[in-house]
Motif scaffolding. Structure first.
Motif, PDB file in Angstrom:
ATOM      1  N   ARG A  20       0.834  -1.207   0.000  1.00  0.00           N
ATOM      2  CA  ARG A  20       0.000   0.000   0.000  1.00  0.00           C
ATOM      3  C   ARG A  20       0.864   1.251   0.000  1.00  0.00           C
ATOM      4  O   ARG A  20       0.597   2.210  -0.731  1.00  0.00           O
ATOM      5  N   ASN A  21       1.902   1.257   0.844  1.00  0.00           N
ATOM      6  CA  ASN A  21       2.793   2.410   0.888  1.00  0.00           C
ATOM      7  C   ASN A  21       3.490   2.629  -0.440  1.00  0.00           C
ATOM      8  O   ASN A  21       3.634   3.758  -0.913  1.00  0.00           O
ATOM      9  N   ARG A  22       3.944   1.535  -1.038  1.00  0.00           N
ATOM     10  CA  ARG A  22       4.629   1.644  -2.324  1.00  0.00           C
ATOM     11  C   ARG A  22       3.712   2.262  -3.368  1.00  0.00           C
ATOM     12  O   ARG A  22       4.101   3.171  -4.106  1.00  0.00           O
ATOM     13  N   GLN A  23       2.473   1.772  -3.438  1.00  0.00           N
ATOM     14  CA  GLN A  23       1.530   2.283  -4.422  1.00  0.00           C
ATOM     15  C   GLN A  23       1.207   3.751  -4.156  1.00  0.00           C
ATOM     16  O   GLN A  23       1.105   4.557  -5.086  1.00  0.00           O
ATOM     17  N   LYS A  24       1.059   4.102  -2.874  1.00  0.00           N
ATOM     18  CA  LYS A  24       0.775   5.489  -2.516  1.00  0.00           C
ATOM     19  C   LYS A  24       1.921   6.403  -2.944  1.00  0.00           C
ATOM     20  O   LYS A  24       1.705   7.485  -3.493  1.00  0.00           O
ATOM     21  N   ILE A  25       3.152   5.965  -2.697  1.00  0.00           N
ATOM     22  CA  ILE A  25       4.335   6.762  -3.057  1.00  0.00           C
ATOM     23  C   ILE A  25       4.396   6.953  -4.570  1.00  0.00           C
ATOM     24  O   ILE A  25       4.641   8.058  -5.062  1.00  0.00           O
ATOM     25  N   ILE A  26       4.153   5.884  -5.330  1.00  0.00           N
ATOM     26  CA  ILE A  26       4.196   5.972  -6.785  1.00  0.00           C
ATOM     27  C   ILE A  26       3.108   6.910  -7.302  1.00  0.00           C
ATOM     28  O   ILE A  26       3.347   7.739  -8.190  1.00  0.00           O
ATOM     29  N   GLN A  27       1.913   6.811  -6.741  1.00  0.00           N
ATOM     30  CA  GLN A  27       0.818   7.685  -7.176  1.00  0.00           C
ATOM     31  C   GLN A  27       1.124   9.150  -6.881  1.00  0.00           C
ATOM     32  O   GLN A  27       0.881  10.026  -7.721  1.00  0.00           O
TER      33      GLN A  27
END
Length: 200
Positions: A20-27
Motif C-alpha cells: 500500500r505504501n509503495r503504491q501510494k508513493i508511486i501515485q
C-alpha cells in the motif's frame, strides 16, 4: 514464457502495508511530476505528500532513480516483452539485421513516450543510467550484432547504436533542430543498416 525483466527488481512479494505504501508513493510521485515536472521530483517532498516517513521512501526505492524506474515500470515491461517474445521483426523469428532495424525505432518511440522521466534518469549517476533497461537493451543488441557483424566487437557496436537514442539528444533534436520523431527513426534505421548489411 515469462521473462525476468530488470526494471525495479522486487525480490519477494511485499507485505500488504508495504505494498500500500509503495503504491501510494508511486501515485504521489506521478501526480507531482504531472503538476510540476519531472525535474522537480524530490524524495523528501514525495514522502511528505504521501504521509510516509522519508526513510520508508529511501528504503523502498533507494534513490530518485529507483523511484523513476518504478514509475516507468509498466510501460517498460510491455516494451521488453515486445522485443523479447513478441511478433517479428521486433520479436524473435526475423533475421537479426531486421530485428536491429526494428528495435531502434521502437526504442525511440519508447523514449518519446516517457521522455521527461527518462531525462530525469539520465541526469543521475552513470550507474543509474546504465543499469536496468539499458543493460537489457545492450545485451539484446549485442546478441543480434554478434550474428550480423563478426568478428567486430558486438558490445561496442551495441553501445554505439544506443548512444544517440538517449532522451537528452532526442529532446534536443526535436526542440532545437526541429526534427520529427519519424526523421529521427529514419536516421536510426540508416545507422542500423550501415552496421548490419553485408560488406561488399
Amino acid at each position: 514464457m515469462s521473462h525476468q525483466l530488470p526494471i525495479v527488481g522486487q525480490p519477494q512479494p511485499e507485505r500488504a502495508d508495504a505494498a500500500r505504501n509503495r503504491q501510494k508513493i508511486i501515485q504521489v510521485a506521478a501526480r507531482m511530476i504531472e503538476t510540476s515536472g519531472a525535474d522537480q521530483l524530490s524524495l523528501d517532498e514525495v514522502a511528505r505528500e504521501a504521509c510516509v516517513g522519508v526513510g520508508t521512501v529511501y528504503r523502498r526505492f533507494g534513490d530518485r532513480a529507483g523511484l523513476v524506474y518504478a514509475l516507468i515500470d509498466e510501460r517498460e515491461r510491455r516494451f521488453q516483452e515486445a522485443f523479447l517474445s513478441g511478433p517479428p521483426p521486433l520479436g524473435p523469428g526475423a533475421d537479426p539485421a531486421e530485428r536491429v532495424a526494428a528495435f531502434l525505432p521502437a526504442l525511440i518511440d519508447r523514449v518519446v513516450d516517457q521522455q521527461d522521466l527518462l531525462l530525469l534518469l539520465e541526469i543521475g549517476s552513470p550507474k543509474a543510467k546504465f543499469r536496468g533497461p539499458y543493460r537489457l537493451y545492450h545485451t539484446h543488441l549485442a546478441g543480434l550484432l554478434a550474428q550480423t557483424r563478426p568478428p567486430a566487437d558486438p558490445h561496442f557496436l551495441a553501445d554505439a547504436l544506443l548512444a544517440p537514442l538517449n532522451a537528452h539528444l532526442i529532446s534536443y533534436q526535436r526542440k532545437e533542430r526541429g526534427l520529427s520523431v519519424d526523421a529521427i527513426k529514419t536516421g536510426a534505421k540508416t545507422l542500423a543498416q550501415a552496421l548490419t548489411q553485408p560488406r561488399t
